[in-house]
Write a protein that holds these residues in place. Structure first.
Motif, PDB file in Angstrom:
ATOM      1  N   GLU A   1      -1.197  16.727   7.474  1.00 43.70           N
ATOM      2  CA  GLU A   1      -1.659  16.935   7.409  1.00 43.70           C
ATOM      3  C   GLU A   1      -1.924  18.737   7.040  1.00 43.70           C
ATOM      4  OE1 GLU A   1      -2.276  13.665   9.038  1.00 43.70           O
ATOM      5  OE2 GLU A   1      -1.412  14.374   9.858  1.00 43.70           O
ATOM      6  N   LEU A   2      -2.040  19.133   6.329  1.00 44.34           N
ATOM      7  CA  LEU A   2      -2.996  20.456   6.090  1.00 44.34           C
ATOM      8  C   LEU A   2      -4.568  20.645   6.027  1.00 44.34           C
ATOM      9  CD1 LEU A   2      -1.599  23.013   5.936  1.00 44.34           C
ATOM     10  CD2 LEU A   2      -1.674  22.891   3.050  1.00 44.34           C
ATOM     11  N   LEU A   3      -4.719  21.418   7.003  1.00 41.17           N
ATOM     12  CA  LEU A   3      -5.705  21.446   7.040  1.00 41.17           C
ATOM     13  C   LEU A   3      -6.434  22.782   6.289  1.00 41.17           C
ATOM     14  CD1 LEU A   3      -6.899  19.710  10.668  1.00 41.17           C
ATOM     15  CD2 LEU A   3      -6.512  18.213   8.340  1.00 41.17           C
ATOM     16  N   TYR A   4      -8.206  21.920   6.339  1.00 44.22           N
ATOM     17  CA  TYR A   4      -8.762  23.417   5.838  1.00 44.22           C
ATOM     18  C   TYR A   4     -10.208  23.356   6.082  1.00 44.22           C
ATOM     19  CZ  TYR A   4     -10.976  26.859   1.924  1.00 44.22           C
ATOM     20  OH  TYR A   4     -11.782  27.950   1.851  1.00 44.22           O
ATOM     21  N   GLY A   5     -10.265  24.541   6.663  1.00 47.04           N
ATOM     22  CA  GLY A   5     -11.589  24.153   7.433  1.00 47.04           C
ATOM     23  C   GLY A   5     -12.938  25.248   7.421  1.00 47.04           C
ATOM     24  N   VAL A   6     -13.845  25.587   7.121  1.00 45.45           N
ATOM     25  CA  VAL A   6     -15.379  25.709   6.342  1.00 45.45           C
ATOM     26  C   VAL A   6     -16.409  25.510   7.830  1.00 45.45           C
ATOM     27  CG1 VAL A   6     -16.625  25.956   4.731  1.00 45.45           C
ATOM     28  CG2 VAL A   6     -14.587  25.818   3.677  1.00 45.45           C
ATOM     29  N   SER A   7     -16.833  26.327   7.712  1.00 44.77           N
ATOM     30  CA  SER A   7     -18.079  26.204   8.191  1.00 44.77           C
ATOM     31  C   SER A   7     -19.493  26.433   7.606  1.00 44.77           C
ATOM     32  CB  SER A   7     -18.463  27.623   9.265  1.00 44.77           C
ATOM     33  OG  SER A   7     -17.347  27.697  10.423  1.00 44.77           O
ATOM     34  N   VAL A   8     -20.529  25.441   7.759  1.00 41.49           N
ATOM     35  CA  VAL A   8     -21.156  25.396   6.993  1.00 41.49           C
ATOM     36  C   VAL A   8     -22.960  26.908   6.983  1.00 41.49           C
ATOM     37  CG1 VAL A   8     -23.170  23.826   6.001  1.00 41.49           C
ATOM     38  CG2 VAL A   8     -21.048  22.337   6.833  1.00 41.49           C
ATOM     39  N   PRO A   9     -22.533  27.398   6.216  1.00 36.61           N
ATOM     40  CA  PRO A   9     -23.914  28.248   6.132  1.00 36.61           C
ATOM     41  C   PRO A   9     -25.264  27.478   6.831  1.00 36.61           C
ATOM     42  CG  PRO A   9     -23.537  27.327   3.619  1.00 36.61           C
ATOM     43  CD  PRO A   9     -22.128  27.112   5.071  1.00 36.61           C
ATOM     44  N   ARG A  10     -25.685  28.229   7.925  1.00 40.49           N
ATOM     45  CA  ARG A  10     -26.998  27.993   8.308  1.00 40.49           C
ATOM     46  C   ARG A  10     -27.112  26.451   8.632  1.00 40.49           C
ATOM     47  NH1 ARG A  10     -28.357  29.743   3.287  1.00 40.49           N
ATOM     48  NH2 ARG A  10     -29.412  31.648   2.979  1.00 40.49           N
ATOM     49  N   ALA A  11     -26.220  26.287   8.979  1.00 44.38           N
ATOM     50  CA  ALA A  11     -25.489  24.995  10.563  1.00 44.38           C
ATOM     51  C   ALA A  11     -24.998  25.476  11.280  1.00 44.38           C
ATOM     52  CB  ALA A  11     -25.776  24.164   9.183  1.00 44.38           C
ATOM     53  N   ALA A  12     -24.730  24.621  12.367  1.00 44.24           N
ATOM     54  CA  ALA A  12     -23.687  24.522  13.509  1.00 44.24           C
ATOM     55  C   ALA A  12     -22.840  23.279  13.067  1.00 44.24           C
ATOM     56  CB  ALA A  12     -23.821  24.584  14.758  1.00 44.24           C
ATOM     57  N   VAL A  13     -22.251  23.596  11.595  1.00 43.35           N
ATOM     58  CA  VAL A  13     -21.668  22.343  11.447  1.00 43.35           C
ATOM     59  C   VAL A  13     -20.550  22.471  10.847  1.00 43.35           C
ATOM     60  CG1 VAL A  13     -20.729  20.228  10.069  1.00 43.35           C
ATOM     61  CG2 VAL A  13     -23.415  20.841  11.446  1.00 43.35           C
ATOM     62  N   ASP A  14     -19.376  22.337  11.719  1.00 45.08           N
ATOM     63  CA  ASP A  14     -17.847  22.409  10.986  1.00 45.08           C
ATOM     64  C   ASP A  14     -17.125  21.808  10.186  1.00 45.08           C
ATOM     65  OD1 ASP A  14     -17.799  25.557  11.864  1.00 45.08           O
ATOM     66  OD2 ASP A  14     -16.214  25.174  13.545  1.00 45.08           O
ATOM     67  N   ILE A  15     -16.545  21.494   8.847  1.00 43.83           N
ATOM     68  CA  ILE A  15     -15.853  20.767   8.212  1.00 43.83           C
ATOM     69  C   ILE A  15     -14.528  21.009   7.816  1.00 43.83           C
ATOM     70  CG2 ILE A  15     -16.684  19.179   6.152  1.00 43.83           C
ATOM     71  CD1 ILE A  15     -18.744  19.794   5.386  1.00 43.83           C
ATOM     72  N   PHE A  16     -13.509  19.941   7.926  1.00 39.68           N
ATOM     73  CA  PHE A  16     -11.832  20.750   8.005  1.00 39.68           C
ATOM     74  C   PHE A  16     -11.683  19.132   6.198  1.00 39.68           C
ATOM     75  CE2 PHE A  16     -11.952  20.737  12.617  1.00 39.68           C
ATOM     76  CZ  PHE A  16     -12.507  22.143  12.322  1.00 39.68           C
ATOM     77  N   TRP A  17     -11.312  19.776   5.653  1.00 39.50           N
ATOM     78  CA  TRP A  17     -10.646  19.268   4.447  1.00 39.50           C
ATOM     79  C   TRP A  17      -8.935  19.189   4.754  1.00 39.50           C
ATOM     80  CZ3 TRP A  17     -14.900  22.222   3.885  1.00 39.50           C
ATOM     81  CH2 TRP A  17     -15.517  21.510   3.188  1.00 39.50           C
ATOM     82  N   GLU A  18      -8.158  18.155   3.782  1.00 40.04           N
ATOM     83  CA  GLU A  18      -7.101  17.580   4.151  1.00 40.04           C
ATOM     84  C   GLU A  18      -6.560  17.481   2.779  1.00 40.04           C
ATOM     85  OE1 GLU A  18      -5.103  14.340   5.620  1.00 40.04           O
ATOM     86  OE2 GLU A  18      -6.496  12.942   4.728  1.00 40.04           O
ATOM     87  N   TRP A  19      -5.656  18.224   2.946  1.00 34.15           N
ATOM     88  CA  TRP A  19      -4.545  17.848   1.429  1.00 34.15           C
ATOM     89  C   TRP A  19      -3.503  16.729   1.104  1.00 34.15           C
ATOM     90  CZ3 TRP A  19      -4.658  19.241  -3.039  1.00 34.15           C
ATOM     91  CH2 TRP A  19      -3.790  19.042  -4.206  1.00 34.15           C
ATOM     92  N   ASN A  20      -4.379  15.841   0.062  1.00 32.65           N
ATOM     93  CA  ASN A  20      -4.763  14.218   0.146  1.00 32.65           C
ATOM     94  C   ASN A  20      -3.215  14.372  -1.075  1.00 32.65           C
ATOM     95  OD1 ASN A  20      -4.306  11.865  -1.166  1.00 32.65           O
ATOM     96  ND2 ASN A  20      -5.095  11.684   0.894  1.00 32.65           N
ATOM     97  N   GLU A  21      -1.555  14.564  -0.720  1.00 29.21           N
ATOM     98  CA  GLU A  21      -0.716  14.643  -1.752  1.00 29.21           C
ATOM     99  C   GLU A  21      -1.001  13.279  -3.026  1.00 29.21           C
ATOM    100  OE1 GLU A  21       2.626  16.792  -3.454  1.00 29.21           O
ATOM    101  OE2 GLU A  21       1.060  17.402  -1.002  1.00 29.21           O
ATOM    102  N   HIS A  22      -0.918  12.181  -2.725  1.00 27.54           N
ATOM    103  CA  HIS A  22      -1.558  11.110  -3.697  1.00 27.54           C
ATOM    104  C   HIS A  22      -2.943  11.393  -4.819  1.00 27.54           C
ATOM    105  CE1 HIS A  22      -0.871   7.024  -5.558  1.00 27.54           C
ATOM    106  NE2 HIS A  22      -1.470   7.185  -5.704  1.00 27.54           N
ATOM    107  N   GLU A  23      -3.619  11.745  -3.789  1.00 21.66           N
ATOM    108  CA  GLU A  23      -5.427  11.671  -4.515  1.00 21.66           C
ATOM    109  C   GLU A  23      -4.871  13.212  -5.035  1.00 21.66           C
ATOM    110  OE1 GLU A  23      -8.433  10.421  -3.016  1.00 21.66           O
ATOM    111  OE2 GLU A  23      -7.250   8.235  -1.759  1.00 21.66           O
ATOM    112  N   THR A  24      -3.827  13.652  -4.460  1.00 21.40           N
ATOM    113  CA  THR A  24      -3.265  15.417  -5.441  1.00 21.40           C
ATOM    114  C   THR A  24      -5.060  15.878  -5.434  1.00 21.40           C
ATOM    115  OG1 THR A  24      -4.283  14.608  -7.752  1.00 21.40           O
ATOM    116  CG2 THR A  24      -1.689  14.530  -6.699  1.00 21.40           C
TER     117      THR A  24
END
Length: 298
Positions: free
Chosen positions: A148-171
């Motif tokens: 799991e390689l993660l990429y984190g982003v904070s949603v503007p105007r919201a107290a929410v974070d979203i983490f994406w992962e790089w999926n090697e199979h689905e590229t």
């Protein structure tokens, strides 16, 4: 950490393109369900297990297509929570998008996240029509383990974070977790993939491929060393996740065998990845085993 583990992680990260935070966020919010039901029949089923598509009754396929395979499975096999039964505002299912275990009131947190995302979605739609685009607050990159390689982003105007992962199979980058914004800085993020990889190697935190790694957490449990998994084509890729999902939904006693099959091995590897995630989140080994046992019994 072994040389093989380090090489695998580094090789995977080299194939990951630089993510566009605003594009990822817009795509996620564009298809975020604003109410239970309303499954859309569309052609956005690339990378989604046929079993998940068959079981899906509540979510737009475009939404599921943006989630990691494990999140898709969690939604598909927790239908009572997904349907909103016994939950205020039908937002209880949002809990399934997070791997956090230290939430005092999961229903309340899920309702807040849901409300924040729905509001943000509406605001961003209006701003986009007006030619104004709010920039996402990028947290950075973090390697969780060898997979799991993660990429984190904070949603503007919201107290929410979203983490994406790089999926090697689905590229492509897929949503790994949606959670309330962290305020204690417990997670270490890095500006570049290379910096995240360097920190991962220096810290020595990885999914180990020998028994010694697990001994430091629980001397009584020693999983067998996994055999190298063969390269998977699309059919085997789906079969592996289908096996995990079917085992969760309808567990059956495993027959003794001299050596695990590729699917059985993948199940074992998946459980190890989940345990790595659990231990990294502060969950004790015994508590993790209880969680797994409870999930299978249910």
């Amino acid at each position: 950490m072994t040389a093989t583990t380090t090489t695998t992680a580094t090789t995977a990260s080299k194939s990951a393109p630089d993510p566009d935070a605003n594009a990822l966020l817009r795509a996620f919010l564009a298809h975020f369900p604003t109410e239970a039901g309303g499954n859309e029949s569309d052609d956005a089923d690339v990378g989604i297990s046929p079993i998940i598509l068959q079981r899906n009754r509540f979510f737009p396929t475009q939404f599921l297509a943006q989630l990691s395979p494990l999140l898709r499975a969690r939604l598909a096999y927790n239908l009572q929570m997904v349907s909103g039964e016994g939950s205020a505002g039908g937002a209880q299912w949002v809990q399934l998008l997070s791997w956090s275990s230290d939430v005092a009131d999961p229903d309340e947190v899920a309702a807040r996240i849901y409300a924040d995302l729905v509001t943000t979605k509406t605001v961003l739609d209006v701003e986009r029509e007006q030619g104004r685009v709010a920039g996402a607050d990028v947290l950075g990159f973090r390697r969780l383990d060898a997979e799991e390689l993660l990429y984190g982003v904070s949603v503007p105007r919201a107290a929410v974070d979203i983490f994406w992962e790089w999926n090697e199979h689905e590229t492509r980058w897929l949503v790994f977790e949606v959670r309330e914004r962290e305020t204690d800085g417990a997670l270490d993020w890095h500006e570049t993939v290379a910096a995240a990889e360097d920190a991962f190697v220096a810290g020595g935190v990885a999914e180990a491929d020998d028994d010694d790694y697990w001994d430091q957490y629980d001397r009584d449990d020693k999983p067998a060393e996994p055999a190298p998994a063969p390269a998977a084509d699309d059919d085997e890729y789906y079969a592996r996740y289908d096996a995990v999902e079917t085992a969760i939904a309808d567990p059956a006693p495993a027959a003794a065998a001299p050596a695990p099959s590729p699917v059985e091995q993948h199940i074992a590897d998946t459980v190890r990845s989940l345990q790595t995630l659990a231990l990294g989140s502060g969950i004790a080994a015994a508590e993790f085993r209880a969680l797994v046992a409870g999930a299978v019994r249910d």
